[in-house]
Design an enzyme around this catalytic site. Sequence first.
Site, PDB file in Angstrom:
ATOM      1  N   TYR A 108       1.137  -1.185  -0.012  1.00 53.73           N
ATOM      2  CA  TYR A 108      -0.106  -0.110  -0.005  1.00 53.73           C
ATOM      3  C   TYR A 108       0.951   1.277  -0.065  1.00 53.73           C
ATOM      4  N   GLU A 112       4.849   9.819   1.292  1.00 49.24           N
ATOM      5  CA  GLU A 112       5.843  10.166   0.480  1.00 49.24           C
ATOM      6  C   GLU A 112       6.827  11.105   1.648  1.00 49.24           C
ATOM      7  N   SER A 117       1.763  12.505   7.463  1.00 54.22           N
ATOM      8  CA  SER A 117       0.437  12.788   8.252  1.00 54.22           C
ATOM      9  C   SER A 117      -0.702  13.530   7.187  1.00 54.22           C
ATOM     10  N   ASN A 227      -9.380   2.628   7.462  1.00 55.84           N
ATOM     11  CA  ASN A 227     -10.178   2.369   8.701  1.00 55.84           C
ATOM     12  C   ASN A 227      -9.866   0.849   9.081  1.00 55.84           C
ATOM     13  N   GLY A 228     -10.244  -0.098   8.117  1.00 55.38           N
ATOM     14  CA  GLY A 228     -10.163  -1.324   8.814  1.00 55.38           C
ATOM     15  C   GLY A 228      -8.636  -1.552   8.907  1.00 55.38           C
ATOM     16  N   GLY A 229      -7.618  -1.059   8.131  1.00 55.52           N
ATOM     17  CA  GLY A 229      -6.078  -1.354   8.512  1.00 55.52           C
ATOM     18  C   GLY A 229      -5.921  -0.897   9.913  1.00 55.52           C
ATOM     19  N   GLY A 327      12.603  -8.610  34.524  1.00 50.11           N
ATOM     20  CA  GLY A 327      13.963  -8.118  35.187  1.00 50.11           C
ATOM     21  C   GLY A 327      15.016  -7.989  33.947  1.00 50.11           C
ATOM     22  N   GLU A 351       0.147   3.960   9.779  1.00 50.10           N
ATOM     23  CA  GLU A 351      -1.464   3.715   9.684  1.00 50.10           C
ATOM     24  C   GLU A 351      -2.281   4.875  10.153  1.00 50.10           C
TER      25      GLU A 351
HETATM   26  P1  FAD Z   1       4.960  13.432  10.101  1.00 45.31           P
HETATM   27  O1  FAD Z   1       3.660  13.637   9.297  1.00 45.31           O
HETATM   28  O2  FAD Z   1       6.025  14.370   9.528  1.00 45.31           O
HETATM   29  O3  FAD Z   1       4.698  13.459  11.627  1.00 45.31           O
HETATM   30  C1  FAD Z   1       5.982  13.831  12.498  1.00 45.31           C
HETATM   31  C2  FAD Z   1       5.150  14.070  14.069  1.00 45.31           C
HETATM   32  O4  FAD Z   1       4.339  15.182  14.058  1.00 45.31           O
HETATM   33  C3  FAD Z   1       4.156  12.921  14.315  1.00 45.31           C
HETATM   34  O5  FAD Z   1       4.512  12.672  15.797  1.00 45.31           O
HETATM   35  C4  FAD Z   1       2.973  13.355  14.023  1.00 45.31           C
HETATM   36  O6  FAD Z   1       1.899  12.709  14.837  1.00 45.31           O
HETATM   37  C5  FAD Z   1       2.899  14.752  14.331  1.00 45.31           C
HETATM   38  N1  FAD Z   1       2.043  15.676  13.737  1.00 45.31           N
HETATM   39  C6  FAD Z   1       2.024  15.900  12.305  1.00 45.31           C
HETATM   40  N2  FAD Z   1       0.876  16.802  12.143  1.00 45.31           N
HETATM   41  C7  FAD Z   1       0.475  17.089  13.182  1.00 45.31           C
HETATM   42  C8  FAD Z   1      -0.525  17.826  13.591  1.00 45.31           C
HETATM   43  N3  FAD Z   1      -1.351  18.591  12.890  1.00 45.31           N
HETATM   44  N4  FAD Z   1      -0.867  18.080  14.685  1.00 45.31           N
HETATM   45  C9  FAD Z   1      -0.204  17.519  15.969  1.00 45.31           C
HETATM   46  N5  FAD Z   1       1.107  16.821  15.397  1.00 45.31           N
HETATM   47  C10 FAD Z   1       1.224  16.466  14.140  1.00 45.31           C
HETATM   48  N6  FAD Z   1       3.179   4.190   4.766  1.00 45.31           N
HETATM   49  C11 FAD Z   1       2.637   3.766   3.621  1.00 45.31           C
HETATM   50  O7  FAD Z   1       1.929   4.630   2.792  1.00 45.31           O
HETATM   51  N7  FAD Z   1       2.657   2.339   3.319  1.00 45.31           N
HETATM   52  C12 FAD Z   1       3.265   1.593   4.329  1.00 45.31           C
HETATM   53  O8  FAD Z   1       3.318   0.329   3.848  1.00 45.31           O
HETATM   54  C13 FAD Z   1       3.954   2.061   5.361  1.00 45.31           C
HETATM   55  N8  FAD Z   1       4.556   1.265   6.203  1.00 45.31           N
HETATM   56  C14 FAD Z   1       5.350   1.936   7.272  1.00 45.31           C
HETATM   57  C15 FAD Z   1       6.064   1.052   7.822  1.00 45.31           C
HETATM   58  C16 FAD Z   1       7.073   1.508   8.914  1.00 45.31           C
HETATM   59  C17 FAD Z   1       7.913   0.621   9.528  1.00 45.31           C
HETATM   60  C18 FAD Z   1       7.090   3.089   9.243  1.00 45.31           C
HETATM   61  C19 FAD Z   1       7.780   3.498  10.174  1.00 45.31           C
HETATM   62  C20 FAD Z   1       6.174   3.770   8.511  1.00 45.31           C
HETATM   63  C21 FAD Z   1       5.341   3.221   7.565  1.00 45.31           C
HETATM   64  N9  FAD Z   1       4.450   3.902   6.617  1.00 45.31           N
HETATM   65  C22 FAD Z   1       3.808   3.449   5.643  1.00 45.31           C
HETATM   66  C23 FAD Z   1       4.363   5.397   6.938  1.00 45.31           C
HETATM   67  C24 FAD Z   1       3.539   5.986   7.781  1.00 45.31           C
HETATM   68  O9  FAD Z   1       2.129   5.816   7.711  1.00 45.31           O
HETATM   69  C25 FAD Z   1       4.030   7.368   8.448  1.00 45.31           C
HETATM   70  O10 FAD Z   1       5.281   7.383   9.020  1.00 45.31           O
HETATM   71  C26 FAD Z   1       2.897   8.177   9.369  1.00 45.31           C
HETATM   72  O11 FAD Z   1       1.705   8.333   8.674  1.00 45.31           O
HETATM   73  C27 FAD Z   1       3.589   9.502   9.714  1.00 45.31           C
HETATM   74  O12 FAD Z   1       4.047  10.352   8.726  1.00 45.31           O
HETATM   75  P2  FAD Z   1       5.491  10.772   8.928  1.00 45.31           P
HETATM   76  O13 FAD Z   1       6.578   9.727   9.247  1.00 45.31           O
HETATM   77  O14 FAD Z   1       5.864  11.740   7.670  1.00 45.31           O
HETATM   78  O15 FAD Z   1       5.258  11.908  10.195  1.00 45.31           O
HETATM   79  N1  2MC Z   2     -12.634   7.216   6.125  1.00 52.68           N
HETATM   80  C1  2MC Z   2     -13.129   7.531   5.034  1.00 52.68           C
HETATM   81  N2  2MC Z   2     -13.211   9.028   4.508  1.00 52.68           N
HETATM   82  C2  2MC Z   2     -12.222   9.670   5.114  1.00 52.68           C
HETATM   83  C3  2MC Z   2     -11.548   9.217   6.214  1.00 52.68           C
HETATM   84  C4  2MC Z   2     -11.578   8.144   6.565  1.00 52.68           C
HETATM   85  N3  2MC Z   2     -10.939   7.615   7.766  1.00 52.68           N
HETATM   86  N4  2MC Z   2     -10.645  10.518   6.335  1.00 52.68           N
HETATM   87  C5  2MC Z   2     -11.107  11.426   5.491  1.00 52.68           C
HETATM   88  N5  2MC Z   2     -11.929  10.840   4.738  1.00 52.68           N
HETATM   89  C6  2MC Z   2     -12.404  11.721   3.504  1.00 52.68           C
HETATM   90  C7  2MC Z   2     -13.066  12.835   4.233  1.00 52.68           C
HETATM   91  O1  2MC Z   2     -14.659  12.596   4.537  1.00 52.68           O
HETATM   92  C8  2MC Z   2     -13.253  13.956   2.818  1.00 52.68           C
HETATM   93  O2  2MC Z   2     -14.097  13.311   1.925  1.00 52.68           O
HETATM   94  P1  2MC Z   2     -15.042  14.414   1.143  1.00 52.68           P
HETATM   95  O3  2MC Z   2     -13.952  15.085   0.082  1.00 52.68           O
HETATM   96  O4  2MC Z   2     -16.004  13.583   0.449  1.00 52.68           O
HETATM   97  O5  2MC Z   2     -15.301  15.415   2.033  1.00 52.68           O
HETATM   98  C9  2MC Z   2     -11.675  13.386   2.347  1.00 52.68           C
HETATM   99  O6  2MC Z   2     -11.486  12.314   3.058  1.00 52.68           O
HETATM  100  C10 2MC Z   2     -10.745  14.420   2.717  1.00 52.68           C
HETATM  101  O7  2MC Z   2     -10.886  14.416   4.373  1.00 52.68           O
HETATM  102  P2  2MC Z   2     -10.057  15.882   5.015  1.00 52.68           P
HETATM  103  O8  2MC Z   2     -11.156  17.017   4.613  1.00 52.68           O
HETATM  104  O9  2MC Z   2     -10.515  15.388   6.680  1.00 52.68           O
HETATM  105  O10 2MC Z   2      -8.753  15.952   4.748  1.00 52.68           O
HETATM  106  P3  2MC Z   2      -7.627  16.531   5.470  1.00 52.68           P
HETATM  107  O11 2MC Z   2      -6.488  16.699   4.524  1.00 52.68           O
HETATM  108  O12 2MC Z   2      -7.851  17.550   6.410  1.00 52.68           O
HETATM  109  O13 2MC Z   2      -7.267  15.066   6.616  1.00 52.68           O
HETATM  110  C11 2MC Z   2      -6.323  13.180   7.310  1.00 52.68           C
HETATM  111  C12 2MC Z   2      -7.022  13.830   6.301  1.00 52.68           C
HETATM  112  C13 2MC Z   2      -5.528  14.052   8.344  1.00 52.68           C
HETATM  113  C14 2MC Z   2      -7.567  12.492   8.218  1.00 52.68           C
HETATM  114  C15 2MC Z   2      -5.843  12.301   6.596  1.00 52.68           C
HETATM  115  O14 2MC Z   2      -4.712  12.584   5.778  1.00 52.68           O
HETATM  116  C16 2MC Z   2      -5.056  11.094   7.330  1.00 52.68           C
HETATM  117  O15 2MC Z   2      -5.667  10.058   7.696  1.00 52.68           O
HETATM  118  N6  2MC Z   2      -3.576  11.209   7.581  1.00 52.68           N
HETATM  119  C17 2MC Z   2      -2.874  10.082   8.056  1.00 52.68           C
HETATM  120  C18 2MC Z   2      -2.172   9.381   6.923  1.00 52.68           C
HETATM  121  C19 2MC Z   2      -2.240   8.270   7.127  1.00 52.68           C
HETATM  122  O16 2MC Z   2      -2.963   7.272   8.000  1.00 52.68           O
HETATM  123  N7  2MC Z   2      -0.927   7.371   6.757  1.00 52.68           N
HETATM  124  C20 2MC Z   2      -0.985   6.039   6.784  1.00 52.68           C
HETATM  125  C21 2MC Z   2       0.080   5.337   5.779  1.00 52.68           C
HETATM  126  S1  2MC Z   2      -0.192   3.586   5.430  1.00 52.68           S
HETATM  127  C22 2MC Z   2       0.646   2.748   6.644  1.00 52.68           C
HETATM  128  O17 2MC Z   2       1.384   3.359   7.586  1.00 52.68           O
HETATM  129  C23 2MC Z   2       1.013   1.249   6.604  1.00 52.68           C
HETATM  130  C24 2MC Z   2       1.601   0.774   7.116  1.00 52.68           C
HETATM  131  C25 2MC Z   2       0.277   0.619   5.525  1.00 52.68           C
END
Ligand code: FAD
Ligand code: 2MC
Length: 368
Positions: A108, A112, A117, A227-229, A327, A351
């Site tokens: 997935y 970038e 976030s 959401n499910g992830g 320990g 996630e």
């Molecule tokens: P940033 O967004 O730069 O955030 C830095 C810090 O600031 C965090 O503590 C964050 O919570 C905080 N922060 C950011 N914005 C705000 C705000 N507005 N208010 C308060 N606090 C804030 N991504 C994928 O797409 N696919 C994958 O398979 C995947 N696998 C991963 C596996 C590993 C081992 C790791 C470490 C990451 C993986 N990720 C993957 C990426 C992961 O989802 C991101 O690292 C995560 O979403 C946070 O993004 P970032 O690292 O850029 O942190």
């Molecule tokens: N489920 C369904 N729809 C959603 C949603 C959710 N959880 N979150 C947002 N949306 C929809 C929202 O309803 C809106 O729809 P519409 O345009 O129809 O109104 C649209 O998406 C845009 O949402 P926002 O206006 O809330 O967008 P914003 O940019 O302000 O915030 C945020 C979005 C912060 C909730 C989203 O960027 C987020 O979840 N960030 C975290 C990123 C993340 O989870 N990364 C994980 C990477 S995968 C990974 O780590 C793995 C290990 C696989």
Amino acid sequence: MARDFSRKRLAPYALEWDATKHFPVAEMKEAGSLGMAAIYTREDVGGSGLRRLDGVRIFEELAKGDPVTAAFISIHNMCTWMVDTYGSEEQRQEWIPKLAPMDVMASYCLTEPGAGSDAASLTTKADRDGDDFVLNGTKQFISGGGASDLYVVMARSEGEGARGISTFLVDKGTPGLSFGPPEVKMGWHSQPTTQVIFENVRVPSDRMLGGVDGAGKGFGIAMNGLNGGRLNIAACSLGGAQAAYDLALRYMTERETFGRKLIDEPTIRFTLADMATSLEASRLILWRAATALDENDPDKVELCAMAKKFVTETCYQVADQALQLHGGYGYLHETGVEKIVRDLRVNRILEGTNEIMRMVIGRAEAAR
Ligand code: FAD
Ligand code: 2MC
């Protein structure tokens, strides 16, 4: 079945895989052949047709054996569900029969280097060129990067903002697709995390998820997948913490200090009582959120965020307490608890970080 598989095929090897950084592909394919790679995917294309509630129970069991392998199977399931739910009929028929047994493994790709976030600010481009799209950009931290066969990629095809994003299915062999070196990490050693790099990667337009109807819907697809992830990742924390707790409980019945067993110390019992309560509370909020997703409850997004935040934090503390109860032995690799602590730490970050979960919950509460 999941418990048996986890006990026999994951638990005995998890420490070794951690030490040798071995990605257990054969065991994951075995999990696929048992129906655990397409858990909540429709049966007509080879899915298991189960509920989210079944899913979190399966991931808890898998994670008792190895939270890292369970987490990769969870990510694969998320991709499989996205293809099943948002793919065209042709895409479902083409991909799910291969994804379900894990003959094809999926990653997935949302994050970038400059967009974690704030996922909607992603800049990987998908420019239309005749009947094709040409992808350019870099994805960061991709689980299974370089090892997976299929990359589910969120890229910008339609312009600025969340509504400019579409989802693409990109084969590993596509010219211009390459991978960074495996990241050196605190935990999750038994699966690769790499950059996924797109340099003029040309994909036909029928690789857009949902076909032409999918244009601009990629962000919603990505979020609904998450959401499910988020529940499954929380279930991985729960399974890992339960395994750490079980080790600690057994150790307390064996270890003696000051002339008696640790289990007979009232303060130790209080600690165990708090840990057991935390695990049960985690299980309950997780099952509640999974049921909300199954029933398409209007509060499902908030409940999934609550479960992800609560369970990954609470269960991390439980795992850390289990280490403390061991320990000095808890700090040794061979005991198995320090690995669980390392592996569970990242579940508070990926996630969607737990700060982002609080943002999601806070927005929902403010809108009430
Ligand atoms: P940033 O967004 O730069 O955030 C830095 C810090 O600031 C965090 O503590 C964050 O919570 C905080 N922060 C950011 N914005 C705000 C705000 N507005 N208010 C308060 N606090 C804030 N991504 C994928 O797409 N696919 C994958 O398979 C995947 N696998 C991963 C596996 C590993 C081992 C790791 C470490 C990451 C993986 N990720 C993957 C990426 C992961 O989802 C991101 O690292 C995560 O979403 C946070 O993004 P970032 O690292 O850029 O942190
Ligand atoms: N489920 C369904 N729809 C959603 C949603 C959710 N959880 N979150 C947002 N949306 C929809 C929202 O309803 C809106 O729809 P519409 O345009 O129809 O109104 C649209 O998406 C845009 O949402 P926002 O206006 O809330 O967008 P914003 O940019 O302000 O915030 C945020 C979005 C912060 C909730 C989203 O960027 C987020 O979840 N960030 C975290 C990123 C993340 O989870 N990364 C994980 C990477 S995968 C990974 O780590 C793995 C290990 C696989």
